[in-house]
Motif scaffolding. Structure first.
Motif, PDB file in Angstrom:
ATOM      1  N   GLY A 599       3.263 -11.012   0.714  1.00 13.94           N
ATOM      2  CA  GLY A 599       3.551 -11.335  -0.682  1.00 13.94           C
ATOM      3  C   GLY A 599       2.303 -11.845  -1.375  1.00 13.94           C
ATOM      4  O   GLY A 599       1.241 -11.249  -1.284  1.00 13.94           O
ATOM      5  N   ASP A 600       2.426 -12.995  -2.040  1.00 14.13           N
ATOM      6  CA  ASP A 600       1.257 -13.551  -2.732  1.00 14.13           C
ATOM      7  C   ASP A 600       0.484 -14.547  -1.870  1.00 14.13           C
ATOM      8  O   ASP A 600      -0.424 -15.217  -2.347  1.00 14.13           O
ATOM      9  N   LYS A 601       0.849 -14.655  -0.576  1.00 13.53           N
ATOM     10  CA  LYS A 601       0.163 -15.590   0.326  1.00 13.53           C
ATOM     11  C   LYS A 601      -0.988 -14.879   1.054  1.00 13.53           C
ATOM     12  O   LYS A 601      -0.822 -13.782   1.580  1.00 13.53           O
ATOM     13  N   VAL A 602      -2.155 -15.534   1.078  1.00 11.23           N
ATOM     14  CA  VAL A 602      -3.341 -14.966   1.718  1.00 11.23           C
ATOM     15  C   VAL A 602      -3.973 -16.025   2.619  1.00 11.23           C
ATOM     16  O   VAL A 602      -3.679 -17.220   2.492  1.00 11.23           O
ATOM     17  N   VAL A 603      -4.821 -15.580   3.540  1.00 10.52           N
ATOM     18  CA  VAL A 603      -5.641 -16.504   4.331  1.00 10.52           C
ATOM     19  C   VAL A 603      -7.106 -16.212   4.024  1.00 10.52           C
ATOM     20  O   VAL A 603      -7.485 -15.077   3.732  1.00 10.52           O
ATOM     21  N   VAL A 604      -7.929 -17.263   4.082  1.00  9.11           N
ATOM     22  CA  VAL A 604      -9.326 -17.175   3.660  1.00  9.11           C
ATOM     23  C   VAL A 604     -10.215 -17.774   4.743  1.00  9.11           C
ATOM     24  O   VAL A 604      -9.850 -18.784   5.360  1.00  9.11           O
ATOM     25  N   ASP A 605     -11.385 -17.139   4.990  1.00  6.94           N
ATOM     26  CA  ASP A 605     -12.301 -17.716   5.980  1.00  6.94           C
ATOM     27  C   ASP A 605     -12.950 -18.975   5.420  1.00  6.94           C
ATOM     28  O   ASP A 605     -12.993 -19.196   4.196  1.00  6.94           O
ATOM     29  N   ASP A 606     -13.464 -19.823   6.313  1.00  5.06           N
ATOM     30  CA  ASP A 606     -13.950 -21.146   5.934  1.00  5.06           C
ATOM     31  C   ASP A 606     -15.114 -21.104   4.943  1.00  5.06           C
ATOM     32  O   ASP A 606     -15.197 -21.933   4.031  1.00  5.06           O
ATOM     33  N   ARG A 607     -16.021 -20.129   5.084  1.00  6.17           N
ATOM     34  CA  ARG A 607     -17.171 -20.076   4.169  1.00  6.17           C
ATOM     35  C   ARG A 607     -16.743 -19.714   2.750  1.00  6.17           C
ATOM     36  O   ARG A 607     -17.219 -20.303   1.776  1.00  6.17           O
ATOM     37  N   THR A 608     -15.865 -18.722   2.635  1.00  5.26           N
ATOM     38  CA  THR A 608     -15.377 -18.337   1.307  1.00  5.26           C
ATOM     39  C   THR A 608     -14.606 -19.492   0.670  1.00  5.26           C
ATOM     40  O   THR A 608     -14.746 -19.765  -0.532  1.00  5.26           O
ATOM     41  N   LEU A 632      -2.630 -15.415  -6.603  1.00  3.95           N
ATOM     42  CA  LEU A 632      -2.463 -15.500  -5.150  1.00  3.95           C
ATOM     43  C   LEU A 632      -2.588 -16.954  -4.708  1.00  3.95           C
ATOM     44  O   LEU A 632      -3.236 -17.767  -5.364  1.00  3.95           O
ATOM     45  N   THR A 633      -1.971 -17.253  -3.556  1.00  9.05           N
ATOM     46  CA  THR A 633      -1.971 -18.620  -3.024  1.00  9.05           C
ATOM     47  C   THR A 633      -2.588 -18.629  -1.634  1.00  9.05           C
ATOM     48  O   THR A 633      -2.257 -17.780  -0.792  1.00  9.05           O
ATOM     49  N   VAL A 634      -3.489 -19.590  -1.369  1.00 11.72           N
ATOM     50  CA  VAL A 634      -4.127 -19.721  -0.054  1.00 11.72           C
ATOM     51  C   VAL A 634      -3.133 -20.401   0.896  1.00 11.72           C
ATOM     52  O   VAL A 634      -2.815 -21.577   0.748  1.00 11.72           O
ATOM     53  N   ALA A 635      -2.624 -19.632   1.867  1.00 10.86           N
ATOM     54  CA  ALA A 635      -1.695 -20.202   2.854  1.00 10.86           C
ATOM     55  C   ALA A 635      -2.439 -20.929   3.958  1.00 10.86           C
ATOM     56  O   ALA A 635      -1.917 -21.889   4.546  1.00 10.86           O
ATOM     57  N   GLY A 636      -3.663 -20.472   4.269  1.00 13.44           N
ATOM     58  CA  GLY A 636      -4.414 -21.108   5.343  1.00 13.44           C
ATOM     59  C   GLY A 636      -5.890 -20.755   5.274  1.00 13.44           C
ATOM     60  O   GLY A 636      -6.294 -19.753   4.679  1.00 13.44           O
ATOM     61  N   VAL A 637      -6.696 -21.602   5.891  1.00 16.54           N
ATOM     62  CA  VAL A 637      -8.146 -21.379   6.006  1.00 16.54           C
ATOM     63  C   VAL A 637      -8.476 -21.232   7.489  1.00 16.54           C
ATOM     64  O   VAL A 637      -8.140 -22.103   8.296  1.00 16.54           O
ATOM     65  N   TYR A 638      -9.103 -20.109   7.860  1.00 16.66           N
ATOM     66  CA  TYR A 638      -9.428 -19.864   9.270  1.00 16.66           C
ATOM     67  C   TYR A 638     -10.948 -19.856   9.484  1.00 16.66           C
ATOM     68  O   TYR A 638     -11.719 -19.697   8.536  1.00 16.66           O
ATOM     69  N   GLU A 639     -11.331 -20.025  10.720  1.00 10.12           N
ATOM     70  CA  GLU A 639     -12.750 -20.027  11.071  1.00 10.12           C
ATOM     71  C   GLU A 639     -13.230 -18.588  11.229  1.00 10.12           C
ATOM     72  O   GLU A 639     -12.860 -17.903  12.169  1.00 10.12           O
ATOM     73  N   GLY A 640     -14.041 -18.129  10.271  1.00  9.83           N
ATOM     74  CA  GLY A 640     -14.528 -16.750  10.321  1.00  9.83           C
ATOM     75  C   GLY A 640     -15.674 -16.578  11.308  1.00  9.83           C
ATOM     76  O   GLY A 640     -16.269 -17.546  11.777  1.00  9.83           O
ATOM     77  N   ASN A 641     -15.983 -15.343  11.625  1.00  7.76           N
ATOM     78  CA  ASN A 641     -17.128 -15.038  12.482  1.00  7.76           C
ATOM     79  C   ASN A 641     -17.731 -13.711  12.034  1.00  7.76           C
ATOM     80  O   ASN A 641     -17.318 -13.136  11.028  1.00  7.76           O
ATOM     81  N   ASP A 642     -18.709 -13.222  12.784  1.00  2.45           N
ATOM     82  CA  ASP A 642     -19.399 -11.996  12.367  1.00  2.45           C
ATOM     83  C   ASP A 642     -18.522 -10.760  12.487  1.00  2.45           C
ATOM     84  O   ASP A 642     -18.883  -9.694  11.973  1.00  2.45           O
ATOM     85  N   MET A 643     -17.374 -10.861  13.143  1.00  2.00           N
ATOM     86  CA  MET A 643     -16.490  -9.712  13.305  1.00  2.00           C
ATOM     87  C   MET A 643     -15.341  -9.726  12.304  1.00  2.00           C
ATOM     88  O   MET A 643     -14.928  -8.686  11.808  1.00  2.00           O
ATOM     89  N   ILE A 644     -14.800 -10.910  12.025  1.00  2.00           N
ATOM     90  CA  ILE A 644     -13.657 -11.022  11.114  1.00  2.00           C
ATOM     91  C   ILE A 644     -13.912 -12.154  10.132  1.00  2.00           C
ATOM     92  O   ILE A 644     -14.136 -13.291  10.539  1.00  2.00           O
ATOM     93  N   ARG A 645     -13.898 -11.836   8.852  1.00  4.47           N
ATOM     94  CA  ARG A 645     -14.032 -12.852   7.811  1.00  4.47           C
ATOM     95  C   ARG A 645     -13.487 -12.290   6.504  1.00  4.47           C
ATOM     96  O   ARG A 645     -13.199 -11.094   6.409  1.00  4.47           O
ATOM     97  N   GLY A 646     -13.380 -13.119   5.490  1.00  2.00           N
ATOM     98  CA  GLY A 646     -12.958 -12.664   4.174  1.00  2.00           C
ATOM     99  C   GLY A 646     -11.571 -13.122   3.774  1.00  2.00           C
ATOM    100  O   GLY A 646     -10.912 -13.912   4.460  1.00  2.00           O
ATOM    101  N   ILE A 647     -11.107 -12.616   2.626  1.00  4.66           N
ATOM    102  CA  ILE A 647      -9.780 -12.939   2.087  1.00  4.66           C
ATOM    103  C   ILE A 647      -8.802 -11.871   2.564  1.00  4.66           C
ATOM    104  O   ILE A 647      -8.927 -10.701   2.204  1.00  4.66           O
TER     105      ILE A 647
END
Length: 842
Positions: A599-608, A632-647
């Motif tokens: 829906g309108d819930k997204v997760v975002v990496d820590d740097r963004t 959109l609403t930020v549901a959570g912030v995750y620790e990104g890395n060189d393989m997976i990052r972004g919104i």
């Protein structure tokens, strides 16, 4: 004094041979590097320039920048624009160019070359001036294709053969209707080029009725600038930009020169290392030569020679040696340059034909380097000899260093080493981009400091070998005493080997730590068994997801789909995923909120999140590429890395705003887990498509680490030159040490030490010196590897120091082996001395 210097050179030919070899190797490396890079650069530039022979002006679409909530994009070159281009007064002809990724499989079914060099295009009409046919005819329809002559030769294809091709969908099996030649630099570098007729190329590359570029040829008498002006007036304002063929060729030549410059600088760094190591050997050699001729020089002083004349005499000897070494090194370097070019061919890299390029600059650089390095290294020994009073030289009271000079040397060494350590430690706390220069400066200061302190360090470290050397009886005891008898000479000899091992160990530590970090990243961030992607990194067709979903054994999958957007007036790339499955396919650490996508819930990496000051529960408005907006609403912030990052947001939300959906990759989880059988099943389900790669975690890790491994192996090969120079230094030192101790060796033989014992003494002395240099080199290498790793750790969360104990043990053993091999000739020479003549020698 000039005649005296020349006589000394001719009188000591054997002694100076090792010095000539050391300088020659360094000069050969420098001149070989310049010859190789100049030759390759010249060949590619001439080849690329030929590719623009049929282009007087190129018309390209002008990228429209992002503004406000509008996402920037590139307009299309239409058929109308092509026709307008052909109608301008100065145009002789206009060709529409279509380009795209085209994976061509060899007869073994595997992709030819690598994905980034697999290109496709269009063949214009019945005859295309860009691609002269060698055999066959122009292609017509989807069932015919042209391939370049180099690919045909490498893969063994000829006209009439059926080939397997993939563009962005199912595998095609067209017939080779013809083979053409091309000056395309990509093909010259080992890539492949496949051509379809224009309509087929437009359809396959998803560009119906449009072109990537329009190449216009000028009529006789019309200049490129005049034609460009006419095209600028004819084309729609603000949608296109024109470039002359000469400008394109110049830009291409500059790009090639720039890429060659990076390679040249890298190779010259290692040439400098070899010369740096060689400098120690030259200084050591001249120090010993001057020491052996102290009485001779004192006699010259006594009969009227000034200090300046004595110093000049030594420098003239160095000049003659440097000229001989530089000339032979230049000739050897030309051979090395030619050999490196041939070596590229044996590795499968294709280089355009062209002459070997030896520029005046290369000749001047080789002569300057050889002569200057030799004279610089000989200046200090010559100056030191000139300062000795004649009476003191005659009585040899000058032989021992004074306490004052030792204190000064050790103080200076401690300051350099301490300053180097401080600068390196300070650099580890800086940003990675700005820390490179301080890190390099600190490394140089520390190496110089350790070199100055090496005589001081040699006594306790070599003394530690006493219990082992006692097992060899008198030979072992004498070897230890000889090693510490002249600490400066031992230090100079060991330092040459130390520098090579410092660099080798440091790079090995970094490479091992990086490999561990990559493995950890792949295993910790991804729960999926496989990741499916295009071989060239481009987007996958959505059909791939459907085909994988229909495959037996697939339990969960999610495409990762990138899309540009505008957030707070800035461009941000969104990552569309299968919200219901992404949590099962990844294992990302959640720092704030929950990992919920839908829906309108997204997760975002820590740097963004940090850049936008977002936390769990924050809301923001996104403007999609079609102009639509959504909250959109930020549901959570995750620790990104060189393989997976972004919104990350759900594809169901993103898809309606995309005109053309492509997936960067698809994550797949299977019931049976990762295995060769499961991988083969997925590959078969995708039609054995050469354009698509199916990778498990280990494949991903190896793919990322492959370039590090290749680079490390190249560096090992380059540093071998420095080690060879170091070996020459050990041989040189031992040979001259044997000459100096001829009387002593004769006395040892006279009182009962047999030839075997003499050989053992010299070998053990060499072994101790080599191991001493090895221990210092490995210790410094570990320190530098740790320091460089601290910078990498700031950008790679999974990085941690991993010490390759096994390899370091091998390096130490190799250092010992170097010592043993280097002692073979000096030990044999010492054992064969006539004891009576040796006792009578001075």
């Amino acid at each position: 004094m000039f005649r005296t210097a020349l006589r000394n050179v001719l009188a000591h030919k054997a002694r100076l041979l090792m010095t000539v070899l050391a300088v020659m190797l360094g000069v050969a490396f420098v001149s070989g590097t310049l010859v190789f890079t100049n030759t390759i650069s010249d060949a590619f530039q001439k080849s690329s320039a030929k590719g623009f022979d049929h282009v007087d002006v190129a018309v390209e679409a002008k990228y429209r920048k992002s503004e406000g909530d509008r996402v920037g994009k590139t307009p299309e070159l239409t058929q109308d624009m092509l026709e307008r281009s052909a109608r301008v007064p100065g145009a002789k002809s206009a060709v529409g160019v279509v380009r795209g990724f085209t994976a061509l499989a060899g007869k073994d079914g595997k992709l030819i070359g690598n994905g980034f060099q697999s290109e496709g295009g269009n063949y214009w009409g019945a005859k295309d001036p860009r691609y002269p046919l060698v055999s066959g005819t122009a292609p017509h329809g989807v069932h015919q294709i042209l391939i370049d002559s180099e690919t045909a030769r490498r893969a063994g294809y000829k006209v009439g053969d059926t080939v397997r091709v993939s563009v962005d969908g199912p595998v095609l099996t067209p017939t080779v209707s013809g083979v053409f030649t091309t000056d395309d630099g990509n093909v010259a570098a080992g890539g492949s080029l496949a051509l379809f007729d224009t309509a087929t190329a437009q359809k396959l590359f998803g560009k119906p009725g449009t072109y990537d570029e329009i190449d216009v040829a000028a009529k006789p008498g019309t200049s490129q600038s005049a034609l460009k002006a006419q095209l600028d007036r004819a084309m729609p304002k603000g949608t296109t930009e024109t470039t002359t063929g000469q400008k394109l060729a110049d830009d291409q030549a500059e790009m090639i020169s720039s890429s060659m410059s990076s390679m040249k600088q890298g190779l010259l760094v290692f040439a400098g290392i070899a010369l740096f190591v060689g400098t120690f050997i030259i200084a050591n050699t001249f120090t010993m030569l001057v020491a052996q001729r102290t009485k001779e020089l004192a006699l010259l002083r006594a009969v009227g020679a000034s200090r300046r004349q004595v110093t000049r005499s030594v420098l003239i000897e160095a000049f003659v040696v440097g000229v001989v070494a530089a000339v032979t090194g230049l000739l050897a370097g030309i051979g090395i340059g030619a050999g490196l070019r041939s070596l590229l061919g044996s590795f499968g890299a294709t280089v355009p034909d062209g002459p070997l390029v030896v520029t005046p600059g290369t000749v001047v650089a080789a002569l300057a380097v050889g002569v200057l390095v030799t004279m610089l290294a000989a200046w200090l020994p010559g100056r030191r000899a000139a300062k000795i009073p004649p009476v003191a030289a005659m009585s040899s009271v000058h032989a021992q260093a004074t306490a004052k000079s030792l204190v000064l040397r050790n103080t200076l060494g401690a300051l350099f080493a301490g300053g180097g350590v401080a600068v390196v430690l300070a650099a580890t706390a800086m940003d990675a981009d700005s820390a490179q220069a301080p890190m390099g400066l600190g490394a140089v200061l520390l190496i110089i400091g350790v070199f100055i302190l090496t005589p001081l360090l040699s006594r306790p470290l070599i003394a530690a070998t006493a219990p082992v050397l006692r097992a060899f009886g008198v030979s072992g005891k004498l070897a230890r005493q000889n090693s510490v008898r002249n600490p400066r000479r031992t230090a100079a000899t060991a330092s040459a080997l130390m520098i090579g091992l410092t660099l080798i160990t440091g790079m090995t530590v970094m490479a091992g730590s990086l490999q561990h970090a990559i493995d950890k990243m792949a295993s910790s961030a991804i729960r999926a068994d496989y990741v499916v992607s295009m071989a060239n990194g481009n987007g996958l067709s959505p059909r791939v997801e459907k085909e994988l979903k229909a495959t037996d054994g697939v339990t969960a999958l999610s495409p990762l789909r990138n899309a540009p957007s505008r957030i707070d007036g800035e461009t941000e790339y969104l990552t569309g995923v299968n919200g219901a499955a992404i949590g099962e396919l990844t294992d990302l650490t959640v720092e704030d909120g929950s990992f919920t996508v839908g829906g309108d819930k997204v997760v975002v990496d820590d740097r963004t999140a940090k850049d936008h000051h977002w936390t769990a529960g924050s809301g923001f408005t996104v403007a999609y590429e079609d102009g639509g907006k959504q909250k959109l609403t930020v549901a959570g912030v995750y620790e990104g890395n060189d393989m997976i990052r972004g919104i990350m947001l759900d594809n169901a939300v993103l898809a309606p705003h995309q005109s053309e959906a492509t997936d960067m990759q698809v994550m797949v989880k299977t019931a049976d887990g990762a295995s060769e059988a499961t991988k083969d099943k997925l590959v078969e389900a995708l039609g054995d498509n050469p354009a698509i790669q199916v990778q498990d975690k280990k494949d991903i890790s190896n793919g990322i680490a492959q370039m590090f491994t290749l680079m490390l192996n190249m560096l090992y090969g380059l540093l071998a030159m420095a080690v060879i120079v170091a070996v020459l230094g050990v041989i040189n030192t031992l040979a001259m040490s044997v000459f100096e101790r001829s009387q002593e060796i004769g006395m040892l033989r006279a009182i009962g030490l047999d030839r075997r014992g003499i050989k053992r003494m010299v070998r053990l002395e060499s072994l101790v010196i080599a191991l001493f240099g090895g221990v210092l080199g490995i210790g410094l290498g570990v320190f530098f590897g740790w320091a460089a790793g601290e910078l990498l750790g700031a950008k790679m969360a999974t990085y941690e120091l991993v010490l390759p104990w096994g390899r370091m043990a091998v390096f130490l053993l190799l250092a010992g082996l170097v010592g043993v091999l280097a002692a073979l000739w000096p030990a044999r020479r010492a054992a064969r001395l006539n004891m009576l003549q040796a006792i009578k020698s001075e």
